[in-house]
Design a protein around this motif. Structure first.
Motif, PDB file in Angstrom:
ATOM      1  N   ASP A 113     -10.117   9.792   1.155  1.00 44.89           N
ATOM      2  CA  ASP A 113     -10.628   8.776   2.073  1.00 44.89           C
ATOM      3  C   ASP A 113     -10.233   7.427   1.498  1.00 44.89           C
ATOM      4  OD1 ASP A 113     -12.728   7.919   4.320  1.00 44.89           O
ATOM      5  OD2 ASP A 113     -13.102   6.706   2.525  1.00 44.89           O
ATOM      6  N   VAL A 114      -9.638   6.576   2.314  1.00 47.32           N
ATOM      7  CA  VAL A 114      -9.065   5.332   1.814  1.00 47.32           C
ATOM      8  C   VAL A 114     -10.119   4.444   1.148  1.00 47.32           C
ATOM      9  CG1 VAL A 114      -9.301   4.201   4.072  1.00 47.32           C
ATOM     10  CG2 VAL A 114      -7.612   3.345   2.413  1.00 47.32           C
ATOM     11  N   ASP A 115     -11.328   4.390   1.688  1.00 45.27           N
ATOM     12  CA  ASP A 115     -12.356   3.511   1.117  1.00 45.27           C
ATOM     13  C   ASP A 115     -12.956   4.101  -0.152  1.00 45.27           C
ATOM     14  OD1 ASP A 115     -12.309   1.398   3.109  1.00 45.27           O
ATOM     15  OD2 ASP A 115     -13.143   2.878   4.483  1.00 45.27           O
ATOM     16  N   ASN A 122     -11.468   8.895 -10.270  1.00 40.07           N
ATOM     17  CA  ASN A 122     -10.722  10.136 -10.398  1.00 40.07           C
ATOM     18  C   ASN A 122     -10.475  10.699  -8.999  1.00 40.07           C
ATOM     19  OD1 ASN A 122      -9.547  12.420 -11.700  1.00 40.07           O
ATOM     20  ND2 ASN A 122     -11.050  12.240 -13.356  1.00 40.07           N
ATOM     21  N   GLY A 123      -9.775  11.818  -8.903  1.00 41.16           N
ATOM     22  CA  GLY A 123      -9.509  12.428  -7.611  1.00 41.16           C
ATOM     23  C   GLY A 123     -10.774  12.887  -6.921  1.00 41.16           C
ATOM     24  N   LEU A 124     -10.759  12.899  -5.588  1.00 44.79           N
ATOM     25  CA  LEU A 124     -11.944  13.219  -4.804  1.00 44.79           C
ATOM     26  C   LEU A 124     -11.905  14.652  -4.282  1.00 44.79           C
ATOM     27  CD1 LEU A 124     -12.317   9.964  -2.670  1.00 44.79           C
ATOM     28  CD2 LEU A 124     -13.363  10.503  -4.880  1.00 44.79           C
ATOM     29  N   GLU A 125     -13.104  15.218  -4.139  1.00 44.73           N
ATOM     30  CA  GLU A 125     -13.271  16.525  -3.511  1.00 44.73           C
ATOM     31  C   GLU A 125     -14.537  16.492  -2.660  1.00 44.73           C
ATOM     32  OE1 GLU A 125     -13.067  19.941  -6.093  1.00 44.73           O
ATOM     33  OE2 GLU A 125     -11.819  18.883  -7.551  1.00 44.73           O
ATOM     34  N   LYS A 259     -18.915   3.289   8.061  1.00 43.68           N
ATOM     35  CA  LYS A 259     -18.636   4.610   7.500  1.00 43.68           C
ATOM     36  C   LYS A 259     -19.676   4.899   6.421  1.00 43.68           C
ATOM     37  CE  LYS A 259     -14.387   5.490   6.350  1.00 43.68           C
ATOM     38  NZ  LYS A 259     -13.136   5.397   5.541  1.00 43.68           N
ATOM     39  N   LEU A 260     -20.332   6.040   6.513  1.00 46.12           N
ATOM     40  CA  LEU A 260     -21.293   6.498   5.509  1.00 46.12           C
ATOM     41  C   LEU A 260     -20.656   7.698   4.824  1.00 46.12           C
ATOM     42  CD1 LEU A 260     -24.418   6.568   7.879  1.00 46.12           C
ATOM     43  CD2 LEU A 260     -23.558   4.606   6.581  1.00 46.12           C
ATOM     44  N   ALA A 261     -20.270   7.560   3.544  1.00 40.44           N
ATOM     45  CA  ALA A 261     -19.450   8.593   2.912  1.00 40.44           C
ATOM     46  C   ALA A 261     -19.910   8.878   1.490  1.00 40.44           C
ATOM     47  CB  ALA A 261     -17.982   8.156   2.902  1.00 40.44           C
ATOM     48  N   VAL A 262     -19.775  10.145   1.074  1.00 42.36           N
ATOM     49  CA  VAL A 262     -20.093  10.573  -0.287  1.00 42.36           C
ATOM     50  C   VAL A 262     -19.094  11.646  -0.688  1.00 42.36           C
ATOM     51  CG1 VAL A 262     -21.759  12.296   0.512  1.00 42.36           C
ATOM     52  CG2 VAL A 262     -21.926  11.433  -1.819  1.00 42.36           C
ATOM     53  N   ALA A 263     -18.755  11.706  -2.001  1.00 39.04           N
ATOM     54  CA  ALA A 263     -17.763  12.683  -2.461  1.00 39.04           C
ATOM     55  C   ALA A 263     -17.946  12.984  -3.938  1.00 39.04           C
ATOM     56  CB  ALA A 263     -16.351  12.153  -2.220  1.00 39.04           C
ATOM     57  N   ASP A 264     -17.516  14.192  -4.338  1.00 40.44           N
ATOM     58  CA  ASP A 264     -17.366  14.505  -5.754  1.00 40.44           C
ATOM     59  C   ASP A 264     -16.125  13.805  -6.281  1.00 40.44           C
ATOM     60  OD1 ASP A 264     -19.540  16.281  -6.074  1.00 40.44           O
ATOM     61  OD2 ASP A 264     -18.391  17.918  -5.209  1.00 40.44           O
ATOM     62  N   SER A 265     -16.150  13.476  -7.578  1.00 42.12           N
ATOM     63  CA  SER A 265     -14.993  12.848  -8.204  1.00 42.12           C
ATOM     64  C   SER A 265     -14.698  13.559  -9.520  1.00 42.12           C
ATOM     65  CB  SER A 265     -15.259  11.364  -8.469  1.00 42.12           C
ATOM     66  OG  SER A 265     -14.159  10.747  -9.099  1.00 42.12           O
ATOM     67  N   GLY A 266     -13.443  13.932  -9.702  1.00 40.32           N
ATOM     68  CA  GLY A 266     -13.043  14.621 -10.934  1.00 40.32           C
ATOM     69  C   GLY A 266     -13.108  16.122 -10.801  1.00 40.32           C
ATOM     70  N   ASP A 267     -14.221  16.643 -10.276  1.00 31.03           N
ATOM     71  CA  ASP A 267     -14.342  18.064  -9.970  1.00 31.03           C
ATOM     72  C   ASP A 267     -15.441  18.226  -8.930  1.00 31.03           C
ATOM     73  OD1 ASP A 267     -16.930  18.188 -11.187  1.00 31.03           O
ATOM     74  OD2 ASP A 267     -16.022  18.569 -13.136  1.00 31.03           O
TER      75      ASP A 267
END
Length: 391
Positions: A113-115, A122-125, A259-267
């Protein structure tokens, strides 16, 4: 003696049952209802999160449907009673015992996701995100939320820094445009109202409690907002933050997207969630209520009366005049006690009320009407009706 011992045992059992009953009624454990027959990801926004003063024109959700849900009984655990949860894991596992470093379940959301990419280390998942296009009817958009994570405290200040944000796009009243500006900012600790903000985004590295592995780049200035959750039997996350307010100054009647967004980072092993308070997403509007004691909502000459109330969503910062006119077949000051045409909500108050009293005139007139035509916000004008019956 045997009978006496049995009686004592029964007494202890009864006392224990009474204690359990009382304890259960005092403390309610957070519960999460997953999407399914009762809720879709979209209906969580329109039926639960959406408050007054916004008109939603478009709504999309991207991510696993298992990553969102409806929570209740959350006040004792996170400080918000009910609302929606957006997670980088399984939403329902939020309402389980803390296991000091366990996961909350993997999902299959997208990985870019660009934002979020712009603020991640780190990379997102496992991204879960809503995009809401809306038209505000007042100048200040607000909503309440709580951030919680399994990355706390062990992985604070590491590359495994799960991310989230609330990114707004649209006209900036100060000039130009918001272009995905993150309004999930740490509040100023000096302001008890929580509506003055720093320029620091809410992240694990920026708001934490100085965990066992403090590393370079960690910020402990806002530890006052950090709540350790180790040993909890009702909330899975190792820590959560205080209830924060997200706020954006907007132009009424113009179109915005958030935009309301959440993600894991790294793993994807240790998950993060955001809890959003029900009915808190909005700009507010002037509320108008005409309350009477009669079952049909009418008033009667020289008998049942009503109370007309104008109420703001927030405390008035200055004397606030109300833009309204009175219409209808009944005549103000003749058929009923005069309703002033210059009512205002005083500075420091939220509401003003006036009695509506119909006079007995001895004339058979049938049902007469009183209409309050009022500007509720810059975009909308409504009319509220009350009817007078003969005594």
């Amino acid at each position: 003696m045997k009978n006496q011992s049995s009686n004592k045992l029964l007494l202890h059992l009864f006392a224990g049952m009474f204690f359990i009953t009382i304890s259960t009624s005092v403390f309610a454990q957070i519960e999460v209802e997953p999407t399914g027959p009762l809720f879709s990801p979209e209906s969580l926004i329109t039926n639960v999160f959406l408050g007054d003063g916004v008109e939603v024109t478009n709504l999309t959700y991207v991510g696993s449907e298992q990553a969102v849900g409806y929570f209740t009984n959350g006040f004792d655990d996170i400080g918000i009673d009910r609302g929606i949860i957006i997670s980088s894991g399984l939403a329902t596992t939020a309402a389980t015992a803390n296991n000091a470093g366990g996961t909350t379940g993997n999902t299959t959301g997208p990985g870019t996701d660009v934002d979020l990419d712009a603020i991640a280390t780190n990379g997102l998942e496992d991204i879960s995100k809503y995009e809401i296009t809306f038209i505000p009817t007042s100048d200040t958009l607000q909503f309440k939320y709580v951030f919680a994570s399994e990355e706390y405290p062990e992985w604070a200040c590491s590359g495994f820094n799960d991310v989230f944000g609330f990114f707004i796009t649209g006209p900036n009243p100060s000039g130009g445009m918001y272009n995905g500006e993150n309004v999930a900012l740490v509040p100023d600790p000096a302001d008890p109202t929580g509506t003055t903000f720093t320029n620091t985004p809410v992240t694990i590295n920026n708001v934490n409690g100085n965990g066992p592995n403090p590393g370079a780049g960690c910020n402990f200035d806002y530890g006052v907002y950090y709540n350790d959750n180790a040993g909890s039997m009702t909330l899975t996350y190792d820590a959560y933050l205080d209830v924060f307010i997200a706020q954006a100054i907007v132009v009424p009647c113009e179109e915005y997207t958030i935009k309301l967004a959440v993600a894991d980072s790294g793993d994807g092993n240790f998950d993060t969630s955001v809890f959003l308070e029900a009915k808190s997403f909005g700009t507010g509007a002037l509320e108008v209520e005409i309350a009477s004691i009669s079952l049909d909502g009418t008033i009667t000459e020289d008998c049942a009366q009503a109370v007309l109330t104008f109420e703001l969503p927030n405390i008035a910062e200055a004397d606030t005049p109300i833009d309204y006119t009175i219409i209808g077949t009944a005549e103000n000051g003749v058929d009923y006690q005069d309703i002033p045409l210059d009512l205002f909500i005083a500075q420091g108050d939220t509401a003003v009320s006036v009695d509506v009293i119909a006079w007995e005139d001895g004339i058979v007139e049938g049902v007469e009407s009183i209409g309050i035509d009022v500007q509720r916000d810059p975009c909308n004008r409504d009319t509220f009706w009350l009817f007078i019956r003969d005594n």
